[in-house]
Design a protein around this motif. Sequence first.
Motif, short mmCIF file in Angstrom:
data_model
loop_
_atom_site.label_atom_id
_atom_site.label_comp_id
_atom_site.label_asym_id
_atom_site.label_seq_id
_atom_site.Cartn_x
_atom_site.Cartn_y
_atom_site.Cartn_z
N LYS A 1 0.81 -1.22 0.00
CA LYS A 1 0.00 0.00 0.00
C LYS A 1 0.84 1.28 0.00
O LYS A 1 0.60 2.16 -0.83
CB LYS A 1 -0.98 0.01 1.17
N PRO A 2 1.85 1.42 0.87
CA PRO A 2 2.66 2.65 0.80
C PRO A 2 3.35 2.82 -0.55
O PRO A 2 3.45 3.94 -1.07
CB PRO A 2 3.68 2.49 1.94
N THR A 3 3.81 1.71 -1.12
CA THR A 3 4.46 1.77 -2.43
C THR A 3 3.50 2.31 -3.48
O THR A 3 3.85 3.17 -4.29
CB THR A 3 4.97 0.38 -2.85
N ILE A 4 2.28 1.80 -3.46
CA ILE A 4 1.27 2.20 -4.44
C ILE A 4 0.92 3.68 -4.27
O ILE A 4 0.90 4.45 -5.24
CB ILE A 4 0.00 1.34 -4.33
N ILE A 5 0.66 4.10 -3.03
CA ILE A 5 0.29 5.50 -2.78
C ILE A 5 1.43 6.43 -3.17
O ILE A 5 1.22 7.42 -3.89
CB ILE A 5 -0.13 5.71 -1.32
N LEU A 6 2.63 6.12 -2.72
CA LEU A 6 3.78 6.97 -3.05
C LEU A 6 4.04 6.99 -4.55
O LEU A 6 4.35 8.03 -5.13
CB LEU A 6 5.02 6.49 -2.29
N GLY A 7 3.89 5.84 -5.19
CA GLY A 7 4.06 5.77 -6.65
C GLY A 7 3.01 6.59 -7.39
O GLY A 7 3.33 7.27 -8.37
N LEU A 8 1.77 6.52 -6.92
CA LEU A 8 0.70 7.32 -7.54
C LEU A 8 0.97 8.82 -7.39
O LEU A 8 0.79 9.59 -8.33
CB LEU A 8 -0.66 6.97 -6.94
N PHE A 9 1.41 9.22 -6.19
CA PHE A 9 1.72 10.63 -5.97
C PHE A 9 2.87 11.07 -6.87
O PHE A 9 2.82 12.14 -7.47
CB PHE A 9 2.04 10.90 -4.50
N ALA A 10 3.93 10.25 -6.95
CA ALA A 10 5.07 10.59 -7.81
C ALA A 10 4.63 10.72 -9.26
O ALA A 10 4.99 11.67 -9.95
CB ALA A 10 6.17 9.54 -7.67
N ALA A 11 3.81 9.77 -9.73
CA ALA A 11 3.34 9.80 -11.12
C ALA A 11 2.46 11.03 -11.38
O ALA A 11 2.57 11.67 -12.43
CB ALA A 11 2.57 8.52 -11.44
N ALA A 12 1.60 11.36 -10.42
CA ALA A 12 0.73 12.54 -10.58
C ALA A 12 1.56 13.82 -10.65
O ALA A 12 1.28 14.71 -11.46
CB ALA A 12 -0.27 12.62 -9.43
N LEU A 13 2.59 13.90 -9.83
CA LEU A 13 3.45 15.09 -9.85
C LEU A 13 4.21 15.20 -11.17
O LEU A 13 4.27 16.28 -11.77
CB LEU A 13 4.42 15.07 -8.67
N VAL A 14 4.77 14.09 -11.64
CA VAL A 14 5.49 14.10 -12.92
C VAL A 14 4.53 14.40 -14.07
O VAL A 14 4.84 15.18 -14.97
CB VAL A 14 6.23 12.76 -13.14
N GLY A 15 3.33 13.81 -14.02
CA GLY A 15 2.32 14.07 -15.05
C GLY A 15 1.94 15.54 -15.10
O GLY A 15 1.81 16.13 -16.18
N GLY A 16 1.76 16.14 -13.92
CA GLY A 16 1.46 17.57 -13.88
C GLY A 16 2.57 18.42 -14.45
O GLY A 16 2.33 19.38 -15.18
N LEU A 17 3.80 18.05 -14.15
CA LEU A 17 4.95 18.78 -14.71
C LEU A 17 4.98 18.64 -16.23
O LEU A 17 5.27 19.60 -16.94
CB LEU A 17 6.26 18.25 -14.13
N ALA A 18 4.66 17.45 -16.71
CA ALA A 18 4.70 17.20 -18.16
C ALA A 18 3.71 18.07 -18.92
O ALA A 18 3.98 18.44 -20.06
CB ALA A 18 4.43 15.72 -18.45
N ILE A 19 2.60 18.40 -18.31
CA ILE A 19 1.62 19.25 -18.99
C ILE A 19 1.75 20.72 -18.57
O ILE A 19 0.90 21.55 -18.91
CB ILE A 19 0.17 18.75 -18.78
N GLY A 20 2.80 21.02 -17.81
CA GLY A 20 3.06 22.40 -17.44
C GLY A 20 2.23 22.95 -16.30
O GLY A 20 2.09 24.17 -16.16
#
Length: 186
Positions: A85-104
């Motif tokens: 569970k912590p891996t999944i949550i932390l991974g989702l947060f990391a992906a969301a942050l990178v995704g947001g950066l990718a779209i500016g």
Amino acid sequence: MKDTQYPWIKHLVDWGPLIAFFVTFKIGGLMQATAVLIVVTGVLTGLGYFLTRKIQPMPLVTLVVVGIFGGLTLWLQDETFIKMKPTIILGLFAAALVGGLAIGKPPLKFLMGSALELDEAGWRKLTLRFALFFAATAVLNEIIWRTQSTDLWVDFKVFGILVLNVLFMLTQIPLIKRHQLNSPAE
């Protein structure tokens, strides 16, 4: 009702389930602690919504992931799921942050914009650093639960991740100061 009327509710929603999980684990073991985690997370998230009429994104994601992975842990009687569970949550947060950066659109600006006023470069740098930190912590969780005892993993989940978060945030103070808007007069 606004969440400013109940400033304590955010802390209760964030920390209540973790404290309940830890105490129950020490008394009754991982399966009982998982059941308590699911119930307390649901009740406190519901209480937060009842009092403030809104649910922040992070507690909502946590509620869904706790429900799914905690439910699988109990249903299959397999502790692997709750340890992931912590891996999944932390991974989702990391992906969301990178995704947001990718779209500016740095998501941290949306999440923390009322607490911090940074220039755009500051938001981008801080968002990237948080994404990398979350990804590294997710990898560390995987290493610990796969190589160490359940007792040590629970201590890491409750205390280790907390200490890492505090240390990480402290290391971000110089970046925040460099990019802060409307800095107080010296």
